[in-house]
Design an enzyme around this catalytic site. Sequence first.
Site, mmCIF file in Angstrom:
data_model
loop_
_atom_site.group_PDB
_atom_site.id
_atom_site.type_symbol
_atom_site.label_atom_id
_atom_site.label_comp_id
_atom_site.label_asym_id
_atom_site.label_seq_id
_atom_site.Cartn_x
_atom_site.Cartn_y
_atom_site.Cartn_z
ATOM 1 C CG HIS A 25 4.001 -2.290 2.684
ATOM 2 N ND1 HIS A 25 3.620 -3.340 3.165
ATOM 3 C CD2 HIS A 25 3.407 -1.613 1.718
ATOM 4 C CE1 HIS A 25 2.203 -3.341 2.590
ATOM 5 N NE2 HIS A 25 2.197 -2.604 1.825
ATOM 6 C CE1 TYR A 45 7.078 -3.977 -2.528
ATOM 7 C CE2 TYR A 45 4.981 -4.470 -1.751
ATOM 8 C CZ TYR A 45 5.528 -4.111 -2.837
ATOM 9 O OH TYR A 45 5.037 -3.785 -4.045
ATOM 10 C CG HIS A 97 -5.263 -3.730 3.160
ATOM 11 N ND1 HIS A 97 -4.454 -2.939 3.903
ATOM 12 C CD2 HIS A 97 -4.789 -3.679 1.964
ATOM 13 C CE1 HIS A 97 -3.229 -2.743 3.193
ATOM 14 N NE2 HIS A 97 -3.440 -2.879 2.241
ATOM 15 N NE ARG A 129 -8.014 1.043 -8.353
ATOM 16 C CZ ARG A 129 -8.468 1.726 -6.996
ATOM 17 N NH1 ARG A 129 -7.320 2.029 -6.131
ATOM 18 N NH2 ARG A 129 -9.601 2.242 -6.976
ATOM 19 C CG ASN A 158 5.772 4.243 -8.392
ATOM 20 O OD1 ASN A 158 5.575 3.276 -8.085
ATOM 21 N ND2 ASN A 158 6.981 4.863 -7.544
ATOM 22 N NE ARG A 193 -1.858 -4.992 -3.946
ATOM 23 C CZ ARG A 193 -2.627 -4.459 -4.687
ATOM 24 N NH1 ARG A 193 -3.038 -5.125 -5.781
ATOM 25 N NH2 ARG A 193 -3.281 -3.379 -4.143
ATOM 26 N NE ARG A 230 5.907 3.784 -0.263
ATOM 27 C CZ ARG A 230 4.812 2.814 -0.268
ATOM 28 N NH1 ARG A 230 5.213 2.094 0.648
ATOM 29 N NH2 ARG A 230 3.849 2.962 -0.700
#
Length: 704
Positions: free
Chosen positions: A609, A485, A452, A422, A64, A392, A581
């Site tokens: 998530h 997730y 997204h 990214r 992270n 992703r 979170r």
Amino acid sequence: MSDKESLEHEHHPDYESINLENPAYYQNRELSWLSFNRRVLAEAEDPSNPLLEQLNFLSIGTSNLDEFFMVRVAGLQDQLKLHVNERDTKTQLSPDEQLEAISVKNRENLDYQYDLLKQKKQELAEHGIFFKRMKELNDNELEHAKEIFNNQYFPALSPYGIDAYRPFPRLNNLLLHVLVRLKKDNEVFNAIVPIPGLIDRVSLLENGDEKVVLFAEDIISHFIDRLFTGYEVTQTLVFRITRNADFEIQEAGAEDLLSVIEDYLVKRKSGRAVRLEVDTRDMDPSMEEELMYLVNELDILERDVYRLDGPLDLTVLSKVTSLLKPSHPDWVYPPFKPVTPPEFQGATVYEQIDKQDIFLHHPYDSFQPVLDFILEAVDDPNTIAIKQTLYRVSSDSPIIEALSRAAEKGTQVTALVELKARFDEESNVHWAKQLEEAGCQVLYGMRGLKTHSKATLVVKKESGRIKRYAHLGTGNYNDQTAKLYTDMGLLTADDSIVQDVTDFFNYLSGYSEQPDYQLLHVSPYEIRDTFFDAIEEEIQLHKEHGNGHIIAKMNSLTDKKIILKLFDASRVGVKVELIIRGICCLIPGIPGVSENITVHSVVGRFLEHSRVYYFHHNGRQTLYLSSADMMTRNMVKRVEIAFPIIDQAIKQEILDILALYFADNTKAWEQHSDGRYYKRSPQSGEQPLSVQQALMEKAVCEAH
């Protein structure tokens, strides 16, 4: 003025004089993120986590932090170097002040992380597992280490001397290097030896019941004189640099975004240095001169240097756990296999969607129904078109394979592959090319915006008429992260929603203004406006009925316009419960400002998530799922979708899930009015409850 408002003014005599712009009411985004990473690290000392999982949390904390420096810290350093003195709109800190505060807080986190690592090493030693330095090895172990160096490491190493003929070498991002001081004929030389990222960083030596963990950099440093025949190695220093990965992609005028992204990836590898980490355990004070040489060559400040009392790059601990897991399976989480919801057992996905909307909650519910939604469409000769957004995907994605196969069979396939995701740009370029070669129509996103959204549309011709089906979700179409997730999704054939999804894909693929959707809310801007209006409606209904209630679950809350509106809701008495979170720029519990707001954060086995937004609306109960957080970038700079849950049974199921989050007293943290987070624990008479554990048990129970 209502009686309720009169009472509130009486309780807060200075109500009108409160300045909601006061920086004391807000958390700085970057410092709030560091608080989140501290909560991740804290899982390493939670005894309810198995020992190797505790090590994994230390690894996650480092992973992270690496991204945080490559993006967030790098961006602030760019502002400083360019003399852009743009202050944080909430806390009014300048870039330099933020960087200074980050340095202080991050060092506290690192001290905590390395103290925890020492504790974990002691616990492992009690079980016969030892992390050893070279000077601690016995003769037999030293001989094994020498064999590893000669056979595995030495052939892959390249020393780079530094002098007038050999300039300072290229130092790769996040790679370990060894700085070597050499001596010959009373003359001092320096060299740098990069440690290739593809070699095995961890070696496990077994001696009966004992195991010894060795790190590559220790072995290489010990035997490094083999690289410098005729020279004496007097000192070594292991270091790692982090580079800026936050480059702006120049889309304007680009005829082919694919080639722009490929150029961007090359540029990112040589980004400016933003951090230097040094392993100081064996550092001789005389090496300070070489260290300052590195600092000057990298053009960084002293506050960008982190002297660490332990091995660098603790992501290596995940490799340690994978080596130890086979012999200690009880030191990891008990296996959990996502369950297939009962309605899909013995029936096709489309048969079930035709009956009713289907709600899926991953990883408790299997991701397989989502895959089957695609696979069944591919194999159905009645399928006319498949349209999907991909942000992703996994490294061996069954969805990519299925879409390629559909296109090869003649089905019209449209895939939006977001090339600007990214750190997934390179793999997405690869997937885009593969899909194009298979005959899919591939879109690369939208200029100036990241797409997204998580949406799929399947169009079929059944009994002579067109039938449309949609999947909308909060998480990526990634079959691997769907096991790790927590995300929510909806499979539906609702006429209004599938029409909206049709309009959405036409908007992405063609030229048109933002459609006038019936039920979907799509950013940029519209999602923020929708939430802003929903909060305002909750305020007005509360003034009339006194039952205002807002629940929002998300990854991060940063948008000031939304925060100010939540303050307004709190000030009139609306109950606001937030499950966040990570980053939360709002401070709860401040009298006259946010006393009716609570902030919870759950950090556990799975990465939280899912995004859920609920407004009581005097019993009407409006509930949205979304791919968007309440962040300015999500609601202004991205194409995101918020979709309503219409089915009352599904709505109640989600509300029941949210109630479990608020009941969690083992993995939940609460932010107090001092801005700090405190971990909840069972109070007198309470049974321990972990929301994630409870949902795993519920899924297994319902599957049987």
